[in-house]
Design a protein around this motif. Structure first.
Motif, PDB file in Angstrom:
ATOM      1  N   ASN A   1      15.844  73.244  16.703  1.00 31.69           N
ATOM      2  CA  ASN A   1      14.827  73.275  17.433  1.00 31.69           C
ATOM      3  C   ASN A   1      15.249  74.561  18.550  1.00 31.69           C
TER       4      ASN A   1
ATOM      5  N   LEU B   1       3.667  67.772  20.237  1.00 30.94           N
ATOM      6  CA  LEU B   1       4.612  66.435  20.511  1.00 30.94           C
ATOM      7  C   LEU B   1       3.406  64.717  20.804  1.00 30.94           C
TER       8      LEU B   1
ATOM      9  N   THR C   1      13.004  64.846  19.786  1.00 29.90           N
ATOM     10  CA  THR C   1      13.270  66.287  20.357  1.00 29.90           C
ATOM     11  C   THR C   1      13.231  65.182  22.173  1.00 29.90           C
TER      12      THR C   1
ATOM     13  N   PRO D   1      17.058  68.990  19.116  1.00 33.41           N
ATOM     14  CA  PRO D   1      16.221  68.641  18.174  1.00 33.41           C
ATOM     15  C   PRO D   1      15.955  69.190  16.701  1.00 33.41           C
TER      16      PRO D   1
ATOM     17  N   SER E   1      16.312  64.318  22.515  1.00 34.30           N
ATOM     18  CA  SER E   1      16.868  65.622  23.356  1.00 34.30           C
ATOM     19  C   SER E   1      17.092  65.755  24.727  1.00 34.30           C
TER      20      SER E   1
END
Length: 299
Positions: free
Chosen positions: A103, A201, A280, A251, A283
């Motif tokens: 990302n 998310l 994520t 991530p 991370s």
């Protein structure tokens, strides 16, 4: 102490904005980020590409160098991903994208901007522009198991990149009005994409914890290790080393899930959703170490 303050200055704005997006996504589950995604993809990201690469006076050769570096990095990680997926007896083609495509946009660009200023911003954007092209070619190819040039042709950011590189290659001065406009829209987009990442998310679920855990560890643990080895092998220094190391440590890209949702079976995109969400989350901890090392040794 100064290094810790700088670390906080770099990461806090990014994590806070993602957190606000996550909170808002939980508060209003029906909120549709399609408008933000479309706006960012068609207007925001092209402005970021143009402003970051022209305002920083980045050399065309540096752009080509990092385009080469990130392609090599993805190729190396593809080998690692194929081996691991083969050992796990999984669908190599469709599950490979979240392992090899970090990302670098939503999270990588703002972190590199806060860590290294406009120079880091430009290099991070150069890397992201190549990753974006890989999303619209390699990612779709792997997810659908068939190649189509149409998504790349329809990608506005590709034309923005070509237009920008014309300015960079010939060192054409950018009119002030155009620089100001792309600056305003570009920086606004950074806030919007971080918010949309948080909202996305809040909606993703981990369906297979063990599987998602393995893929996430590969992305956020092996990713930085490969990135660090990469920096050492190519003898990168300063800002170039720091940005490459940080971008390699990101991530899994949210776009790998969005593409798989269109082209892959439900079982596959559910797996990728878990990988994106979990990697994520991890991370938020691994990037503290990564950025600390980048600021300490690559400055």
């Amino acid at each position: 102490m100064d290094l810790l303050v700088k670390l906080f200055d770099v990461l806090f704005p990014v994590f806070l904005t993602i957190g606000i997006g996550y909170w808002y996504g939980k508060k209003d589950p029906k909120f549709d980020t399609k408008f933000i995604t479309t706006l960012a993809g068609n207007i925001g990201l092209p402005c970021i590409i143009f402003y970051s690469l022209t305002a920083s006076n980045i050399d065309f050769q540096i752009f080509l160098k990092f385009a080469y570096y990130i392609v090599v990095y993805v190729a190396i990680f593809s080998v690692i991903g194929v081996i691991i997926l083969k050992l796990l007896n999984k669908d190599i083609s469709r599950l490979l994208p979240p392992l090899i495509l970090p990302n670098t946009g939503n999270m990588g660009i703002p972190i590199c901007l806060f860590a290294y200023g406009n120079s880091g911003f430009a290099i991070a954007t150069a890397i992201t522009s190549i990753i974006l092209i890989l999303h619209f070619t390699l990612n779709i190819l792997l997810s659908s198991k068939k190649f189509s040039i149409e998504p790349l042709v329809k990608c506005v950011s590709v034309y923005a990149l070509i237009f920008t590189l014309f300015f960079v290659y010939y060192k054409i001065p950018v009119p002030t009005f155009l620089e100001n406009a792309t600056y305003l829209i570009g920086y606004s987009t950074i806030f919007l994409v971080l918010m949309s990442l948080g909202i996305a998310l809040s909606k993703l679920k981990v369906f297979n914890l063990k599987e998602s855990l393995i893929y996430s560890i590969i992305r956020v643990i092996i990713g930085p290790l490969v990135g660090f080895a990469f920096v050492q092998f190519f003898n990168l220094k300063g800002v170039e080393a720091g940005v490459m190391f940080i971008q390699a440590s990101m991530p899994s890209a949210i776009l790998t899930y969005l593409v798989s949702r269109i082209y892959s079976p439900k079982s596959v995109y559910n797996s990728i959703a878990g990988t994106v969400a979990l990697s994520t989350f991890f991370s938020f901890f691994t990037l503290i170490i990564v950025v600390f090392l980048a600021l300490k040794y690559f400055n």
